[in-house]
Design a protein around this motif. Structure first.
Motif, PDB file in Angstrom:
ATOM      1  N   GLU A 110      89.196 -14.838 -12.649  1.00 52.28           N
ATOM      2  CA  GLU A 110      89.583 -14.021 -11.600  1.00 52.28           C
ATOM      3  C   GLU A 110      88.729 -12.482 -11.547  1.00 52.28           C
ATOM      4  O   GLU A 110      88.595 -12.024 -10.430  1.00 52.28           O
ATOM      5  CB  GLU A 110      90.968 -14.067 -11.187  1.00 52.28           C
ATOM      6  CG  GLU A 110      91.604 -15.309 -10.565  1.00 52.28           C
ATOM      7  CD  GLU A 110      92.942 -15.102 -10.522  1.00 52.28           C
ATOM      8  OE1 GLU A 110      93.765 -14.144 -10.869  1.00 52.28           O
ATOM      9  OE2 GLU A 110      93.748 -16.210 -10.118  1.00 52.28           O
ATOM     10  N   SER A 111      88.720 -12.163 -12.765  1.00 55.25           N
ATOM     11  CA  SER A 111      87.827 -10.782 -12.896  1.00 55.25           C
ATOM     12  C   SER A 111      86.511 -10.717 -12.488  1.00 55.25           C
ATOM     13  O   SER A 111      85.994  -9.626 -12.097  1.00 55.25           O
ATOM     14  CB  SER A 111      88.142 -10.304 -14.333  1.00 55.25           C
ATOM     15  OG  SER A 111      87.348 -11.089 -15.167  1.00 55.25           O
ATOM     16  N   ARG A 112      85.779 -11.898 -12.559  1.00 54.55           N
ATOM     17  CA  ARG A 112      84.685 -11.967 -12.419  1.00 54.55           C
ATOM     18  C   ARG A 112      83.334 -11.294 -13.467  1.00 54.55           C
ATOM     19  O   ARG A 112      82.762 -10.530 -12.975  1.00 54.55           O
ATOM     20  CB  ARG A 112      84.122 -11.756 -10.728  1.00 54.55           C
ATOM     21  CG  ARG A 112      84.884 -12.618  -9.887  1.00 54.55           C
ATOM     22  CD  ARG A 112      84.360 -12.519  -8.601  1.00 54.55           C
ATOM     23  NE  ARG A 112      84.934 -13.303  -7.573  1.00 54.55           N
ATOM     24  CZ  ARG A 112      84.896 -14.594  -7.354  1.00 54.55           C
ATOM     25  NH1 ARG A 112      83.816 -14.972  -8.169  1.00 54.55           N
ATOM     26  NH2 ARG A 112      85.584 -15.373  -6.428  1.00 54.55           N
ATOM     27  N   LYS A 113      84.267 -10.937 -14.572  1.00 54.86           N
ATOM     28  CA  LYS A 113      83.103 -10.273 -15.472  1.00 54.86           C
ATOM     29  C   LYS A 113      82.656 -11.250 -16.483  1.00 54.86           C
ATOM     30  O   LYS A 113      83.050 -12.378 -16.632  1.00 54.86           O
ATOM     31  CB  LYS A 113      84.383  -9.387 -16.517  1.00 54.86           C
ATOM     32  CG  LYS A 113      84.875  -8.317 -15.374  1.00 54.86           C
ATOM     33  CD  LYS A 113      84.164  -7.146 -15.139  1.00 54.86           C
ATOM     34  CE  LYS A 113      84.714  -5.934 -14.222  1.00 54.86           C
ATOM     35  NZ  LYS A 113      85.923  -5.280 -15.168  1.00 54.86           N
ATOM     36  N   PRO A 114      81.560 -10.851 -17.328  1.00 53.81           N
ATOM     37  CA  PRO A 114      80.974 -11.598 -18.188  1.00 53.81           C
ATOM     38  C   PRO A 114      82.045 -11.986 -19.277  1.00 53.81           C
ATOM     39  O   PRO A 114      82.697 -11.096 -19.676  1.00 53.81           O
ATOM     40  CB  PRO A 114      79.721 -10.800 -18.797  1.00 53.81           C
ATOM     41  CG  PRO A 114      79.545  -9.809 -17.575  1.00 53.81           C
ATOM     42  CD  PRO A 114      80.812  -9.657 -17.122  1.00 53.81           C
ATOM     43  N   ILE A 115      82.222 -13.311 -19.749  1.00 54.57           N
ATOM     44  CA  ILE A 115      83.168 -13.367 -20.907  1.00 54.57           C
ATOM     45  C   ILE A 115      82.485 -14.087 -21.770  1.00 54.57           C
ATOM     46  O   ILE A 115      81.800 -15.203 -21.487  1.00 54.57           O
ATOM     47  CB  ILE A 115      84.179 -14.503 -20.090  1.00 54.57           C
ATOM     48  CG1 ILE A 115      85.096 -13.646 -19.048  1.00 54.57           C
ATOM     49  CG2 ILE A 115      85.502 -14.820 -21.082  1.00 54.57           C
ATOM     50  CD1 ILE A 115      86.020 -14.353 -17.837  1.00 54.57           C
ATOM     51  N   VAL A 116      82.970 -13.936 -23.122  1.00 48.80           N
ATOM     52  CA  VAL A 116      82.442 -14.241 -24.281  1.00 48.80           C
ATOM     53  C   VAL A 116      83.860 -15.164 -25.037  1.00 48.80           C
ATOM     54  O   VAL A 116      84.706 -14.350 -25.403  1.00 48.80           O
ATOM     55  CB  VAL A 116      81.987 -13.441 -25.182  1.00 48.80           C
ATOM     56  CG1 VAL A 116      81.498 -14.190 -26.808  1.00 48.80           C
ATOM     57  CG2 VAL A 116      80.531 -12.881 -24.730  1.00 48.80           C
ATOM     58  N   LEU A 117      83.657 -16.436 -25.106  1.00 47.59           N
ATOM     59  CA  LEU A 117      84.823 -17.224 -25.552  1.00 47.59           C
ATOM     60  C   LEU A 117      84.704 -17.267 -27.006  1.00 47.59           C
ATOM     61  O   LEU A 117      83.876 -17.950 -27.406  1.00 47.59           O
ATOM     62  CB  LEU A 117      84.952 -18.412 -24.837  1.00 47.59           C
ATOM     63  CG  LEU A 117      86.216 -19.553 -25.526  1.00 47.59           C
ATOM     64  CD1 LEU A 117      87.775 -18.575 -25.400  1.00 47.59           C
ATOM     65  CD2 LEU A 117      85.987 -20.653 -24.591  1.00 47.59           C
ATOM     66  N   ALA A 118      85.695 -16.854 -27.973  1.00 45.96           N
ATOM     67  CA  ALA A 118      85.576 -17.018 -29.251  1.00 45.96           C
ATOM     68  C   ALA A 118      86.654 -17.549 -29.657  1.00 45.96           C
ATOM     69  O   ALA A 118      87.873 -17.162 -29.461  1.00 45.96           O
ATOM     70  CB  ALA A 118      85.491 -15.604 -29.794  1.00 45.96           C
ATOM     71  N   VAL A 119      86.540 -18.582 -30.646  1.00 45.27           N
ATOM     72  CA  VAL A 119      87.774 -19.468 -31.060  1.00 45.27           C
ATOM     73  C   VAL A 119      87.965 -18.773 -32.485  1.00 45.27           C
ATOM     74  O   VAL A 119      87.218 -19.435 -33.564  1.00 45.27           O
ATOM     75  CB  VAL A 119      87.683 -20.828 -30.994  1.00 45.27           C
ATOM     76  CG1 VAL A 119      88.889 -21.626 -31.325  1.00 45.27           C
ATOM     77  CG2 VAL A 119      87.247 -20.971 -29.617  1.00 45.27           C
ATOM     78  N   ASN A 120      88.780 -18.102 -32.833  1.00 44.66           N
ATOM     79  CA  ASN A 120      89.167 -17.596 -34.307  1.00 44.66           C
ATOM     80  C   ASN A 120      90.041 -18.624 -35.203  1.00 44.66           C
ATOM     81  O   ASN A 120      90.573 -19.604 -34.610  1.00 44.66           O
ATOM     82  CB  ASN A 120      90.009 -16.421 -34.246  1.00 44.66           C
ATOM     83  CG  ASN A 120      90.021 -15.648 -35.421  1.00 44.66           C
ATOM     84  OD1 ASN A 120      89.139 -15.610 -36.332  1.00 44.66           O
ATOM     85  ND2 ASN A 120      91.196 -14.774 -35.680  1.00 44.66           N
ATOM     86  N   LYS A 121      89.851 -18.257 -36.456  1.00 49.79           N
ATOM     87  CA  LYS A 121      90.712 -19.149 -37.545  1.00 49.79           C
ATOM     88  C   LYS A 121      89.974 -20.714 -37.872  1.00 49.79           C
ATOM     89  O   LYS A 121      90.756 -21.502 -38.217  1.00 49.79           O
ATOM     90  CB  LYS A 121      92.090 -19.142 -37.219  1.00 49.79           C
ATOM     91  CG  LYS A 121      92.659 -17.832 -37.038  1.00 49.79           C
ATOM     92  CD  LYS A 121      94.260 -18.029 -36.677  1.00 49.79           C
ATOM     93  CE  LYS A 121      94.834 -16.518 -36.486  1.00 49.79           C
ATOM     94  NZ  LYS A 121      96.155 -16.723 -36.181  1.00 49.79           N
ATOM     95  N   LEU A 157      78.573 -11.162 -31.893  1.00 49.42           N
ATOM     96  CA  LEU A 157      78.121  -9.740 -31.583  1.00 49.42           C
ATOM     97  C   LEU A 157      76.777  -9.970 -30.569  1.00 49.42           C
ATOM     98  O   LEU A 157      76.496  -9.205 -29.734  1.00 49.42           O
ATOM     99  CB  LEU A 157      78.101  -8.822 -32.813  1.00 49.42           C
ATOM    100  CG  LEU A 157      79.437  -8.165 -33.014  1.00 49.42           C
ATOM    101  CD1 LEU A 157      79.117  -7.789 -34.425  1.00 49.42           C
ATOM    102  CD2 LEU A 157      80.122  -7.469 -31.946  1.00 49.42           C
ATOM    103  N   ASP A 158      75.930 -10.869 -31.009  1.00 46.26           N
ATOM    104  CA  ASP A 158      74.502 -11.089 -30.637  1.00 46.26           C
ATOM    105  C   ASP A 158      74.782 -11.357 -28.887  1.00 46.26           C
ATOM    106  O   ASP A 158      74.276 -11.050 -28.139  1.00 46.26           O
ATOM    107  CB  ASP A 158      74.003 -12.144 -31.206  1.00 46.26           C
ATOM    108  CG  ASP A 158      73.243 -11.690 -32.360  1.00 46.26           C
ATOM    109  OD1 ASP A 158      72.930 -10.564 -32.632  1.00 46.26           O
ATOM    110  OD2 ASP A 158      72.671 -12.520 -33.139  1.00 46.26           O
ATOM    111  N   LYS A 159      75.870 -12.422 -28.712  1.00 46.98           N
ATOM    112  CA  LYS A 159      76.011 -12.684 -27.413  1.00 46.98           C
ATOM    113  C   LYS A 159      76.757 -11.659 -26.495  1.00 46.98           C
ATOM    114  O   LYS A 159      76.546 -11.417 -25.449  1.00 46.98           O
ATOM    115  CB  LYS A 159      76.908 -14.059 -27.714  1.00 46.98           C
ATOM    116  CG  LYS A 159      77.333 -14.565 -26.055  1.00 46.98           C
ATOM    117  CD  LYS A 159      77.781 -15.926 -26.178  1.00 46.98           C
ATOM    118  CE  LYS A 159      78.035 -16.947 -24.875  1.00 46.98           C
ATOM    119  NZ  LYS A 159      78.539 -18.125 -25.027  1.00 46.98           N
TER     120      LYS A 159
END
Length: 442
Positions: A110-121, A157-159
């Motif tokens: 809903e924010s319509r911002k660029p989102i980078v999805l990271a899956v930790n662990k 970080l590149d993304k």
């Protein structure tokens, strides 16, 4: 242009603060296995491939939790999402997708911002396979990382920084004339309420429960053309009262906030007045050489008479004898009384901390001081002050070259300090005087 803002968001205990600290190259956010440790928005500078940005660590978002603190944490995270240019959404490979993850993902879409999805662990091949499940969130390609083992962070970080150019954001940053201000004091004296009034928004979570603010958090604001970086801190308690590891870390953050500021707002209560803990906290600011403003909060509760401020100021001078130079401001965060005076006083004190005195002017004052009150003697030998020079600001630091440093009595050094204050002001700032022999110029 200001630096791009990258907000790290996600549900509790997925490793947001660990990742934040790695990117900041410093242990800024408190890291603990207890969910909900990070409550406010924490800021720090980051850099990757010569691109600078401002990172925001947020509290864990719990969509379904209606607890007061959980709602406040969620509100703070939502503010971070609104002000961010790029959002780094962090999930947990070991637990897989949860309902909370799905709820946060909906909020981010809903924010319509660029989102980078990271899956930790994602520490093992099995964990990496589970990462594919996160495509269900509908936020693009999930990136497997391990903050604990520093795996995949470069690609991540590149993304993130790749979006800066797409968005036309300036990622270089530059040094600016900013006055850094730390609010310190005992728990529950009103620091966060004053902080929120100064920055003009609900920036810190305010609660009547002592210890609500755990991290030192920063907010940059411009008031009448002057930029201020306000740092709200956790209340400092006596060591015997610090029971949890988390609270102990919080108390450690407050002195660190003092160390990196220019001016300290020492917040205390009108009732009961100056306490022993107030003295210890104020003493740290004094020893650190910071400008100090004494902020007496809850003045609306004080039993006032015509000369109340005069009498209370005299009490401050008596109890905080080492802070004779610090101006008091009597405020009420509840009624907003005199809060608008604080930026003006802060700016004045910052200027006093940065004041430089020309060597020839300084030495005329020293000559006059010696003429009015001759230097001390020891075993028939009189102290001679050859000359003085200012070597530093923040705090103003003076070196006096003399014939015999051992003869300089602390009372005469205090006399010299008082003469400097009479002549130049130096209100709100400590003064440091270094006495050296004539041949000790290095």
């Amino acid at each position: 242009m200001s630096k791009p803002i990258v907000a790290i968001v996600g549900r509790p205990n997925v490793g947001k603060s660990t990742l934040f600290n790695i990117f900041a190259n410093s242990r800024i956010s408190i890291v603990d296995n207890t969910p909900g440790v990070t409550r406010d928005r924490i800021y720090a500078n980051g850099e990757w491939l010569d691109k600078e940005f401002l990172m925001v660590d947020t509290g864990g978002i719990e969509i379904m939790n209606t607890d007061e603190i959980a709602v406040s944490i969620r509100t703070q995270a939502q503010i971070a999402i609104r002000e961010a240019d790029v959002i780094l959404f962090l999930c947990d490979a070991k637990t897989g997708i949860t309902d909370e993850d799905a709820g946060v993902a909906k909020l981010l879409r809903e924010s319509r911002k660029p989102i980078v999805l990271a899956v930790n662990k994602a520490d093992s091949p099995k964990d990496e396979l589970s990462v594919y499940d996160f495509y269900q969130l509908g936020l693009g390609d999930p990136m497997p990382i391990s903050a604990a083992n520093h795996l995949g962070l470069g690609d991540l970080l590149d993304k993130v920084v790749g979006y800066f150019e797409q968005l036309g954001l300036d990622a270089t940053g530059e040094e600016e004339d900013i006055i850094k201000v730390a609010l310190i004091g005992r728990p529950n004296v009103g620091k966060s309420s004053i902080f929120n009034l100064l920055v003009g928004q609900q920036r810190s979570i305010v609660s009547n429960v002592p210890g609500t603010t755990r991290d030192a958090i920063d907010t940059l604001v411009t008031i009448d053309g002057q930029k201020y970086l306000f740092i709200d801190t956790a209340g400092m308690r006596r060591k015997g009262q610090v029971e949890e590891n988390i609270e102990r870390y919080s108390v450690m953050r407050s002195p660190r906030a003092v160390d990196r500021c220019d001016v300290v707002l020492m917040v205390m209560e009108a009732v009961p007045g100056v306490t022993e803990q107030d003295k210890k906290i104020a003493g740290y600011a004094h020893e650190a050489g910071k400008g100090v403003v004494l902020v007496v909060n809850k003045w609306d509760l004080y039993n006032k008479k015509n000369d109340s401020t005069i009498r209370f100021t005299e009490e401050l001078r008596k109890e905080l004898i080492f802070l004779q130079y610090a101006p008091p401001v009597f405020v009420s965060a509840l009624t907003k009384q005199r809060i608008n005076r604080l930026p003006e006083v802060i700016r004045y004190v910052a200027e006093q901390c940065s004041m430089r005195i020309a060597t020839n002017v300084l030495n005329r004052i020293l000559e006059d001081a010696v003429a009015m009150n001759p230097t001390p003697t020891d075993k028939g030998k009189r102290l001679r002050i050859f000359y003085g020079t200012q070597v530093k600001v923040k705090p103003p630091t003076f070196v006096l070259f003399v014939n015999e440093p051992s003869i300089m009595h602390f009372s005469y050094q205090r006399y010299i300090e008082n003469k400097l204050r009479e002549s130049f002001g130096f209100e709100g700032t400590p003064i440091k005087i270094i006495v050296r022999g004539k041949n000790e110029e290095d």
